[in-house]
Design an enzyme around this catalytic site. Structure first.
Site, mmCIF file in Angstrom:
data_model
loop_
_atom_site.group_PDB
_atom_site.id
_atom_site.type_symbol
_atom_site.label_atom_id
_atom_site.label_comp_id
_atom_site.label_asym_id
_atom_site.label_seq_id
_atom_site.Cartn_x
_atom_site.Cartn_y
_atom_site.Cartn_z
ATOM 1 N N LYS A 128 0.870 -1.186 0.000
ATOM 2 C CA LYS A 128 0.000 0.000 0.000
ATOM 3 C C LYS A 128 0.898 1.225 0.000
ATOM 4 C CE LYS A 128 -4.469 0.667 -0.016
ATOM 5 N NZ LYS A 128 -5.524 -0.171 -0.587
ATOM 6 N N ASP A 168 -6.711 4.472 -4.822
ATOM 7 C CA ASP A 168 -7.491 4.242 -3.600
ATOM 8 C C ASP A 168 -8.143 5.601 -3.314
ATOM 9 O OD1 ASP A 168 -7.663 1.992 -1.294
ATOM 10 O OD2 ASP A 168 -7.626 3.924 -0.304
HETATM 11 P P1 NDP Z 1 -12.792 7.841 -3.604
HETATM 12 O O1 NDP Z 1 -11.734 8.826 -3.279
HETATM 13 O O2 NDP Z 1 -13.241 7.694 -5.008
HETATM 14 O O3 NDP Z 1 -14.087 8.113 -2.708
HETATM 15 C C1 NDP Z 1 -14.005 8.106 -1.327
HETATM 16 C C2 NDP Z 1 -15.370 8.409 -0.773
HETATM 17 O O4 NDP Z 1 -15.366 8.160 0.622
HETATM 18 C C3 NDP Z 1 -15.778 9.869 -0.921
HETATM 19 O O5 NDP Z 1 -17.164 9.956 -1.017
HETATM 20 C C4 NDP Z 1 -15.273 10.475 0.376
HETATM 21 O O6 NDP Z 1 -15.920 11.660 0.783
HETATM 22 C C5 NDP Z 1 -15.565 9.368 1.353
HETATM 23 N N1 NDP Z 1 -14.637 9.456 2.465
HETATM 24 C C6 NDP Z 1 -13.287 9.356 2.408
HETATM 25 N N2 NDP Z 1 -12.756 9.522 3.620
HETATM 26 C C7 NDP Z 1 -13.791 9.726 4.456
HETATM 27 C C8 NDP Z 1 -13.888 9.954 5.841
HETATM 28 N N3 NDP Z 1 -12.796 9.999 6.610
HETATM 29 N N4 NDP Z 1 -15.134 10.089 6.372
HETATM 30 C C9 NDP Z 1 -16.241 10.030 5.588
HETATM 31 N N5 NDP Z 1 -16.201 9.834 4.251
HETATM 32 C C10 NDP Z 1 -14.990 9.667 3.710
HETATM 33 O O7 NDP Z 1 -12.251 6.440 -3.030
HETATM 34 P P2 NDP Z 1 -12.697 4.959 -3.433
HETATM 35 O O8 NDP Z 1 -14.129 4.930 -3.769
HETATM 36 O O9 NDP Z 1 -11.717 4.438 -4.402
HETATM 37 O O10 NDP Z 1 -12.437 4.178 -2.071
HETATM 38 C C11 NDP Z 1 -13.448 4.012 -1.076
HETATM 39 C C12 NDP Z 1 -13.095 2.842 -0.182
HETATM 40 O O11 NDP Z 1 -12.974 1.648 -0.966
HETATM 41 C C13 NDP Z 1 -11.771 2.949 0.584
HETATM 42 O O12 NDP Z 1 -11.901 2.286 1.820
HETATM 43 C C14 NDP Z 1 -10.803 2.156 -0.293
HETATM 44 O O13 NDP Z 1 -9.703 1.680 0.432
HETATM 45 C C15 NDP Z 1 -11.716 1.033 -0.733
HETATM 46 N N6 NDP Z 1 -11.315 0.298 -1.944
HETATM 47 C C16 NDP Z 1 -11.108 0.948 -3.116
HETATM 48 C C17 NDP Z 1 -10.786 0.224 -4.247
HETATM 49 C C18 NDP Z 1 -10.653 0.873 -5.577
HETATM 50 O O14 NDP Z 1 -10.524 0.128 -6.565
HETATM 51 N N7 NDP Z 1 -10.704 2.184 -5.716
HETATM 52 C C19 NDP Z 1 -10.590 -1.229 -4.187
HETATM 53 C C20 NDP Z 1 -10.917 -1.823 -2.918
HETATM 54 C C21 NDP Z 1 -11.245 -1.061 -1.840
HETATM 55 P P3 NDP Z 1 -15.167 13.082 0.697
HETATM 56 O O15 NDP Z 1 -15.271 13.493 -0.732
HETATM 57 O O16 NDP Z 1 -15.895 13.962 1.637
HETATM 58 O O17 NDP Z 1 -13.743 12.830 1.138
HETATM 59 O O1 2IT Z 2 -7.871 -1.675 -1.566
HETATM 60 C C1 2IT Z 2 -7.709 -2.077 -2.732
HETATM 61 O O2 2IT Z 2 -7.844 -3.270 -3.038
HETATM 62 C C2 2IT Z 2 -7.356 -1.095 -3.752
HETATM 63 N N1 2IT Z 2 -7.293 0.094 -3.461
HETATM 64 C C3 2IT Z 2 -7.072 -1.547 -5.157
HETATM 65 C C4 2IT Z 2 -5.665 -2.064 -5.249
HETATM 66 C C5 2IT Z 2 -5.201 -2.392 -6.656
HETATM 67 O O3 2IT Z 2 -4.000 -2.678 -6.753
HETATM 68 O O4 2IT Z 2 -5.979 -2.368 -7.602
#
Ligand code: NDP
Ligand code: 2IT
Length: 449
Positions: A128, A168
């Site tokens: 990460k 992420d």
């Molecule tokens: P984005 O940056 O696209 O979106 C994040 C979202 O979560 C936004 O709506 C944001 O709101 C909100 N958020 C972030 N931090 C906080 C907080 N501290 N409190 C409340 N809301 C919060 O990120 P992703 O959609 O990519 O990621 C979301 C989750 O999914 C994370 O836990 C990530 O680790 C997980 N994930 C992502 C993957 C991916 O492929 N992208 C794969 C697997 C897991 P705001 O705009 O207000 O910050």
């Molecule tokens: O939490 C996750 O699995 C991710 N943010 C995606 C990682 C990746 O290498 O696609």
């Protein structure tokens, strides 16, 4: 640690050697609850101290990131590269840009990622990265400058066979583009060193959709296992970023009705349902990091915005926490259960606290931990890596089928290792044991390293 390891003895050891890293303690605890008894049952693992070794990252690198904003003011941020475990493939995991990023958060994510990547069945280790940089309110130019400065240090630690980061929180295709451009400039190598790239320069179809879609496929399989389906069910979803929007899209495709989205300012409730047209508006609106989900209610009458609140009090049959860690607490779990929620699929990493998970499991509803249910994203990243290595592109149908199969296989592995009697499946245990076993067996093969 003594051979006869107990859960509390193991956790004391973890807390002692990682002081103050509460998120990391929590992630290790949630795995150790299942794995310590398993290791006791199979002394071959206890003997080689495999759990202790797995809970110690291969290395943690932190570095200074200096950049100039649009008024030429200098800023100093801290960047990280956590290389957790490369027993079954190159380090692989997302890069997070958020002010809450610290060593504890990235170690929890790297630890989880190792088991998640193992579950995908693809050859990827766990890692990460990230920085405590806040992209909210920053111009495109400032984000580009930050990404370039960040990569100017990170590039020496990564590579297509070494460590392959992706996106992420706070990092999407735009940021990956800036980082890939800078990597290429520094090394003169065009290689699959990042995933989530644009389609023009080595990206994979369906990578943006894969995490959210995958979490809904997992939900479909959990309900299917009980003879039920998503069709007609209301879904409470948190977040409004990549994972949340694509989870909502997949809920629609399965005949369900997404009724909430959120961000760090509050949540919107749209009882009529968040349609594809409304979702397209959210996706466009949220492209500008910093834009608030509250604007939804001005656009779509009938919806309400609740400032500073989370969506778990809204009546729903299924819930998908897709924002961040520890966003669904024991009280929230109680409210969901009281309102008749029957299944929870984590789109985010560790969004539910251990107490919330306990409440769901005690009530015997379907609960999927993120390392299983959100593995679709990294799985598609793995398929992007293999497309890059083979220098070819796979078509959309082919990749959609592959994603569906991978999620089905993860569900099956969880059922195999998580049967808890009376037809109930403990998906947390199933995911932890199945993910752990493969990495442990590889470590066993390597001897004392
Ligand atoms: P984005 O940056 O696209 O979106 C994040 C979202 O979560 C936004 O709506 C944001 O709101 C909100 N958020 C972030 N931090 C906080 C907080 N501290 N409190 C409340 N809301 C919060 O990120 P992703 O959609 O990519 O990621 C979301 C989750 O999914 C994370 O836990 C990530 O680790 C997980 N994930 C992502 C993957 C991916 O492929 N992208 C794969 C697997 C897991 P705001 O705009 O207000 O910050
Ligand atoms: O939490 C996750 O699995 C991710 N943010 C995606 C990682 C990746 O290498 O696609």
């Amino acid at each position: 640690m003594a051979d006869g390891m107990s859960l509390s003895g193991f956790m004391d050891w973890i807390v002692d050697r990682n002081p103050g890293e509460t998120e990391f303690h929590q992630a290790v605890y949630e795995v150790a609850r299942n794995v310590v008894p398993f290791v006791q049952e199979y002394p071959v693992y206890a003997k080689i101290r495999v759990l202790e070794r797995m809970a110690e990252p291969d290395r943690v690198i932190s570095f200074r990131v200096v950049w100039a904003d649009d008024s030429n003011e200098l800023h100093v941020n801290r960047g990280y590269c956590v290389q957790f475990n490369n027993s079954i493939g190159p380090y692989k995991g997302g890069i997070r840009f958020h002010p809450s990023v610290n060593q504890s958060v990235l170690k929890f994510l790297g630890f989880e990622q190792t088991l998640k990547n193992s579950l995908t069945g693809l050859p990827m280790g766990g890692g990460k990265g990230g920085a405590d940089f806040d992209p909210k309110g920053r111009s495109q130019h400032e984000i580009m400058k930050f990404c370039q400065s960040f990569m100017t240090e990170l590039y020496r630690h990564i590579g297509a066979t070494i460590d392959v980061p992706a996106g992420d929180i706070g990092v999407g295709a735009r940021e990956i583009g800036y980082m890939f451009g800078q990597y290429k400039r520094l090394t003169n190598a065009f290689e699959g060193v990042l995933t989530g790239k644009g389609l023009e320069y080595g990206g994979s179809l369906l990578r943006p959709e894969a995490t959210g879609y995958g979490a809904v496929y997992f939900l479909e399989d959990m309900l299917g296992h009980r003879g039920d389906a998503i069709d007609g069910k209301r879904a409470a979803i948190s977040g409004s970023g990549n994972v949340a929007c694509h989870a909502a899209e997949a809920i629609l495709q399965h005949g369900g009705r997404p009724v909430t989205l959120s961000d760090s300012s509050g949540f919107v409730h749209d009882p009529a349902g968040i349609t594809q047209e409304k979702l397209d508006w959210v996706k466009e609106h949220k492209k500008q990091r910093g834009n608030r989900i509250s604007a939804y209610v001005d656009q779509f009458p009938g919806a309400e915005f609740r400032s500073g609140a989370r969506p778990w009090g809204v009546p729903c049959e299924v819930a998908l926490p897709c924002a961040t860690q520890n966003e669904l607490l024991a009280d929230d779990a109680g409210q969901l259960l009281q309102n008749g929620c029957i299944a929870v699929s984590e789109g985010a990493n560790m969004p539910c606290t251990a107490e919330a998970v306990d409440a769901f499991q005690e009530a015997r509803i379907c609960f999927a931990p993120g390392k299983a249910s959100n593995a679709g994203g990294v799985a598609m990243s793995g398929l992007e890596m293999s497309q890059n290595a083979a220098r070819l592109y796979r078509d959309e149908n082919d990749l959609a089928g592959a994603l569906r199969t991978i999620m089905r296989d993860i569900h099956a592995a969880c059922v195999r290792h998580g049967e808890a009697g009376g037809g109930y499946v403990d998906y947390v245990k199933g995911a932890n044991i199945a993910g752990f076993k493969k990495v442990a067996d590889a470590m066993l093969a390597f001897g004392v390293v």
